[in-house]
Design a protein around this motif. Structure first.
Motif, PDB file in Angstrom:
ATOM      1  N   ILE A 177      75.435  56.872  51.311  1.00 34.90           N
ATOM      2  CA  ILE A 177      74.229  58.199  51.503  1.00 34.90           C
ATOM      3  C   ILE A 177      74.133  59.505  51.187  1.00 34.90           C
ATOM      4  O   ILE A 177      73.123  60.167  50.629  1.00 34.90           O
ATOM      5  N   LEU A 180      73.008  59.959  47.810  1.00 40.62           N
ATOM      6  CA  LEU A 180      71.906  59.055  47.113  1.00 40.62           C
ATOM      7  C   LEU A 180      71.066  60.315  47.289  1.00 40.62           C
ATOM      8  O   LEU A 180      69.653  60.357  46.839  1.00 40.62           O
ATOM      9  N   LYS A 184      67.064  62.807  45.421  1.00 43.03           N
ATOM     10  CA  LYS A 184      65.626  62.735  45.794  1.00 43.03           C
ATOM     11  C   LYS A 184      64.471  62.841  44.862  1.00 43.03           C
ATOM     12  O   LYS A 184      64.016  62.661  44.509  1.00 43.03           O
ATOM     13  N   ILE A 187      64.355  60.296  42.103  1.00 47.04           N
ATOM     14  CA  ILE A 187      63.693  59.603  42.900  1.00 47.04           C
ATOM     15  C   ILE A 187      62.104  59.209  42.701  1.00 47.04           C
ATOM     16  O   ILE A 187      61.461  58.126  42.420  1.00 47.04           O
ATOM     17  N   ARG A 194      56.632  54.076  38.306  1.00 48.64           N
ATOM     18  CA  ARG A 194      57.448  53.151  38.335  1.00 48.64           C
ATOM     19  C   ARG A 194      55.633  51.993  37.993  1.00 48.64           C
ATOM     20  O   ARG A 194      54.987  51.802  37.736  1.00 48.64           O
TER      21      ARG A 194
ATOM     22  N   GLN B  23      71.759  52.724  40.861  1.00 44.73           N
ATOM     23  CA  GLN B  23      70.834  53.643  42.006  1.00 44.73           C
ATOM     24  C   GLN B  23      69.435  52.836  41.660  1.00 44.73           C
ATOM     25  O   GLN B  23      68.367  52.240  40.418  1.00 44.73           O
ATOM     26  N   TYR B  25      65.474  51.329  43.096  1.00 43.28           N
ATOM     27  CA  TYR B  25      64.434  51.277  43.535  1.00 43.28           C
ATOM     28  C   TYR B  25      63.769  50.478  44.307  1.00 43.28           C
ATOM     29  O   TYR B  25      63.979  48.879  44.041  1.00 43.28           O
ATOM     30  N   ASP B  27      61.227  48.204  46.502  1.00 45.38           N
ATOM     31  CA  ASP B  27      59.368  48.220  46.402  1.00 45.38           C
ATOM     32  C   ASP B  27      59.416  47.528  48.158  1.00 45.38           C
ATOM     33  O   ASP B  27      58.510  48.603  48.897  1.00 45.38           O
ATOM     34  N   PHE B  51      61.735  57.628  54.038  1.00 46.66           N
ATOM     35  CA  PHE B  51      61.398  57.838  52.752  1.00 46.66           C
ATOM     36  C   PHE B  51      59.717  58.299  52.768  1.00 46.66           C
ATOM     37  O   PHE B  51      58.920  58.914  51.926  1.00 46.66           O
ATOM     38  N   ARG B  52      59.886  56.632  52.241  1.00 48.70           N
ATOM     39  CA  ARG B  52      58.507  56.014  52.293  1.00 48.70           C
ATOM     40  C   ARG B  52      58.227  54.935  53.040  1.00 48.70           C
ATOM     41  O   ARG B  52      58.178  53.302  53.546  1.00 48.70           O
ATOM     42  N   GLN B  55      56.626  51.810  53.280  1.00 43.58           N
ATOM     43  CA  GLN B  55      56.885  50.024  52.585  1.00 43.58           C
ATOM     44  C   GLN B  55      58.006  49.416  53.026  1.00 43.58           C
ATOM     45  O   GLN B  55      58.994  48.701  52.670  1.00 43.58           O
ATOM     46  N   GLU B 146      73.556  49.804  54.458  1.00 41.08           N
ATOM     47  CA  GLU B 146      72.349  50.123  52.849  1.00 41.08           C
ATOM     48  C   GLU B 146      71.146  50.207  53.693  1.00 41.08           C
ATOM     49  O   GLU B 146      70.015  50.794  53.061  1.00 41.08           O
ATOM     50  N   GLU B 148      69.714  51.935  56.729  1.00 48.97           N
ATOM     51  CA  GLU B 148      70.361  53.336  56.405  1.00 48.97           C
ATOM     52  C   GLU B 148      69.580  53.639  55.026  1.00 48.97           C
ATOM     53  O   GLU B 148      69.001  54.870  54.927  1.00 48.97           O
ATOM     54  N   MET B 149      70.606  53.506  54.367  1.00 46.16           N
ATOM     55  CA  MET B 149      70.314  54.623  53.108  1.00 46.16           C
ATOM     56  C   MET B 149      68.501  54.292  51.993  1.00 46.16           C
ATOM     57  O   MET B 149      68.232  54.573  51.611  1.00 46.16           O
ATOM     58  N   ALA B 152      66.128  55.650  53.979  1.00 44.28           N
ATOM     59  CA  ALA B 152      66.294  57.479  53.540  1.00 44.28           C
ATOM     60  C   ALA B 152      65.641  57.573  52.379  1.00 44.28           C
ATOM     61  O   ALA B 152      65.022  59.114  51.978  1.00 44.28           O
ATOM     62  N   THR B 153      65.802  57.442  51.411  1.00 42.90           N
ATOM     63  CA  THR B 153      65.679  57.530  50.441  1.00 42.90           C
ATOM     64  C   THR B 153      64.694  56.379  49.492  1.00 42.90           C
ATOM     65  O   THR B 153      64.573  56.375  48.371  1.00 42.90           O
ATOM     66  N   GLN B 154      64.708  54.871  49.875  1.00 46.35           N
ATOM     67  CA  GLN B 154      64.120  54.028  49.243  1.00 46.35           C
ATOM     68  C   GLN B 154      64.568  52.856  48.413  1.00 46.35           C
ATOM     69  O   GLN B 154      63.910  52.973  47.163  1.00 46.35           O
ATOM     70  N   CYS B 155      65.887  53.769  48.437  1.00 46.68           N
ATOM     71  CA  CYS B 155      66.924  53.232  46.806  1.00 46.68           C
ATOM     72  C   CYS B 155      68.078  52.351  47.703  1.00 46.68           C
ATOM     73  O   CYS B 155      68.400  53.025  49.212  1.00 46.68           O
ATOM     74  N   VAL B 156      69.185  51.745  46.754  1.00 48.93           N
ATOM     75  CA  VAL B 156      69.890  50.905  47.291  1.00 48.93           C
ATOM     76  C   VAL B 156      71.471  51.520  46.494  1.00 48.93           C
ATOM     77  O   VAL B 156      70.787  51.710  44.709  1.00 48.93           O
ATOM     78  N   LEU B 157      72.651  51.317  46.798  1.00 48.84           N
ATOM     79  CA  LEU B 157      73.589  51.713  45.439  1.00 48.84           C
ATOM     80  C   LEU B 157      74.097  49.852  45.663  1.00 48.84           C
ATOM     81  O   LEU B 157      74.832  49.692  46.390  1.00 48.84           O
TER      82      LEU B 157
END
Lengths: 196, 461
Positions: A177, A180, A184, A187, A194, B23, B25, B27, B51-52, B55, B146, B148-149, B152-157
């Protein structure tokens, strides 16, 4: 995440294949809404009978075995995505789990909680089981920097895989985290292009 | 020369870490009460917002009772739901609480309202998120860290999985359903055989499935270890999605359908693994052991001791002891105590139609306790509109309120120790449906046949 460099430890052997996350932690222990203290529920229904009595034959109840390395049969952690399974393993005190392969979601969960998963060949795993059954004080050594796992009883070593990003995370105690959150801007830039 | 999976994955790449994960994104994030509390707790500790928020859809489903669900007596079930309630409100997320017309099991509610769309990336802290892949999206389960990720960021690793195509040629025979197809595939592949792969299902047998059937098939992908399963969108997909609440409308819909035409694996796409199966070989399936890969055709017998490989004997013996079966046993005719129709695998309207049609004019067997649990309030509404509730009541069955219910026994619906249950759910693990419960997985049709005879029964005869 806790930093990890290397470890030399005795092992707890559990030579069963396809251990699913319902066995690692049954669903009735997923109700707590905070972190911590999940170790008491690790393999709960294999450790205790219906009357909450210890089942002496189960390896975690066998005083002969101990240490911070759990050695398990292939496909460990299949089934549910519950991170509680990884928390239970970590909270119980295991820093490393060795097997010949791990289920995908459990792998991510464990590695996100500072539990290093070490994937070895079937032959290496088999020999570890034999050594620890014969001599419960047998040790295994894991050197993350060199990516080697060594059966101290036989002296045999194997290399194990870990991507260099995750290796850095373990060596330095970084969380995904943090990475990530530092991205920002990327992103937001992605969101502008997108397509879906 | 890309696979369908590659196309969607690549379109969602924000960045790639050299010799590390991608990384990706996201939806759509779905959130339930069991795997999210610690993620929200960490967000608060880090003083982060979501973050979003638009979504993210929160739906309590695992701990929800199936009777009088507005009152949850059990504190250990009520507290996680109240925690989700507070988190959804505090962080401003889309929320379908208990009793809301759109409450139900996430993997039923999401697809039926068009919240999971072709071409998108969908995640949830739940392994059966693979279900949504039936709509032509990349959908997979993640852990709480994940979740949480993504919050916080609308992304995952994620490390990119390998690709596998499972092509099923020919047509399924009469009485053989998507569940049977899935259980057949899992038995062929074994419970860990698709680990590390993302699966695309193809072939005539898959194309011929209804949307409900496709959702069942993709739902069970995780039971062979696959990261997810998916089916290229087609007319069946578009007919299912058109007019759903969240699907694009009017001219936007036509443009969307047009755009979705690229969501196929190219003719020259190369998969890391290809599996080709023949639908005509499949009969109704049941499981006999303690993982979904331990399955059989319903007329077959449990393998004999001599047929089990030396290194698999310890696990096989453990499963036999737990289930109370002997190697070589015939499954037909074994007595059963409970029948469970429901779950994200088989809790959709089509499953209730199949069950109701079979039991129509018959009576529930006296030795059977039956729990019929729709996957959502929308399914409940359809059951009533179609009069299925009356057919079921005449045969001695009652329809309960939506929840994950006995699939994993987090609410009151627990199968007692030692009892046998024919379950339309997804896992026959030890203790999955209650401590000591003995689960036999099957289709809604087999479940219906067992419900009226009280023993394992081939629904075709």
């Amino acid at each position: 995440m806790k930093q990890f460099i290397n470890i030399e430890s005795t092992m707890v052997p559990l030579a069963i294949e396809n251990i699913d996350t319902d066995q690692i932690i049954p669903s009735r222990y997923l109700k707590k809404t905070t972190r911590g203290d999940f170790g008491q529920y690790l393999f709960r229904d294999w450790r205790f009978d219906g009357k909450e009595q210890e089942i002496p034959s189960f390896v975690l109840n066998d005083k002969k075995f101990g240490g911070s390395v759990l050695v398990v049969g292939k496909n460990f952690g299949c089934g549910s995505s519950r991170e509680h399974a990884a928390w239970a393993v970590a909270d119980y005190g295991f820093r490393v789990v060795i097997s010949s392969f791990f289920a995908d979601i459990f792998k991510n969960n464990a590695m996100n909680n500072g539990v290093l998963l070490v994937t070895v060949s079937e032959a290496f795993l088999h020999e570890l089981f034999i050594c620890v059954e014969k001599n419960p004080s047998s040790k295994v050594k894991i050197d993350l920097e060199k990516q080697t796992v060594t059966n101290m009883e036989t002296g045999k070593s194997e290399m194990f895989d870990i991507n260099s990003y995750k290796k850095e995370c373990f060596l330095n105690g970084y969380d995904d985290i943090d990475y990530l959150l530092s991205k920002k801007k990327n992103i937001e830039e992605y969101e502008r292009r997108r397509e879906w | 020369m890309n696979t369908l999976f590659d196309k969607i994955w690549d379109a969602h790449l924000v960045s790639e870490i050299e010799n590390g994960p991608s990384q990706l994104y996201v939806d759509r994030l779905y959130v339930h009460e069991v795997t999210s509390a610690q993620a929200f707790e960490d967000l608060r500790k880090r003083n982060l917002s979501v973050f979003r928020p638009q979504q993210v859809i929160c739906i309590p489903d695992h701990n929800v009772p199936t009777e009088n669900q507005s009152v949850i007596k059990d504190d250990t079930s009520r507290i996680p739901i109240e925690t989700l309630d507070r988190n959804a409100k505090d962080f401003g997320l889309i929320y379908f609480p208990i009793g809301h017309p759109k409450n139900g099991i996430i993997h039923v509610v999401g697809p039926e309202n068009g919240y999971s769309l072709p071409g998108s990336v969908v995640v949830c802290g739940d392994s059966h998120t693979s279900t949504h892949g039936a709509l032509g999206c990349v959908a997979f389960g993640i852990g709480t860290s994940e979740v949480e990720m993504v919050l916080a960021t609308q992304c995952v690793l994620q490390t990119k999985p390998k690709t596998m195509r499972i092509t099923v040629n020919g047509r399924l025979k009469e009485g053989v359903l998507a569940k049977d197809l899935a259980l057949y595939i899992i038995a062929k592949m074994t419970t860990g055989g698709a680990t590390g792969y993302f699966v695309e299902y193809a072939g005539e047998a898959v194309r011929s499935l209804s949307m409900e059937g496709r959702l069942t098939l993709c739902n069970l992908s995780i039971e062979m270890g696959a990261r997810g399963g998916m089916i290229a969108p087609d007319e069946v997909t578009f007919a299912y999605l058109k007019g759903t609440e969240n699907a694009p409308k009017g001219a936007d819909w036509n443009a969307y359908v047009e755009k979705c035409k690229m969501l196929v694996s190219d003719d020259d796409a190369v998969f890391d693994k290809e599996v080709i199966l023949d639908a005509s070989e499949i009969e109704p399936r049941i499981t006999y052991g303690t993982n979904p890969g331990m399955g059989l055709g319903i007329t077959e017998s449990i393998p004999k001791w001599s047929e089990i490989l030396e290194k698999e004997r310890a696990s096989f013996q453990k499963a036999m002891d737990y289930m109370g079966f002997q190697p070589g046993d015939k499954m037909i005719g074994k007595p059963i105590d409970y029948v469970f129709l429901g779950s994200c695998t088989n809790g959709r309207i089509e499953d209730f139609r199949i069950f109701a049609q079979y039991v129509k004019g018959k009576k529930k067997a006296k030795n059977i306790t039956a729990w019929l649990v729709p996957g959502s309030w929308n399914v409940v509404r359809q059951i009533k509109e179609e009069g299925l509730d009356v057919i079921l009541a005449d045969a001695g069955f009652e329809v309960r309120e939506p929840s994950c219910s006995a699939c994993l026994a987090m609410n009151e619906d627990k199968i007692p120790s030692g009892k046998y249950v024919i379950s339309t759910s997804n896992r026959n693990f030890e203790g999955r449906q209650g401590m000591g419960s003995r689960t036999i997985l099957a289709s809604p049709l087999v479940a219906a046949a067992v419900a009226v005879t009280g023993v394992i029964t081939d629904p075709r005869v």
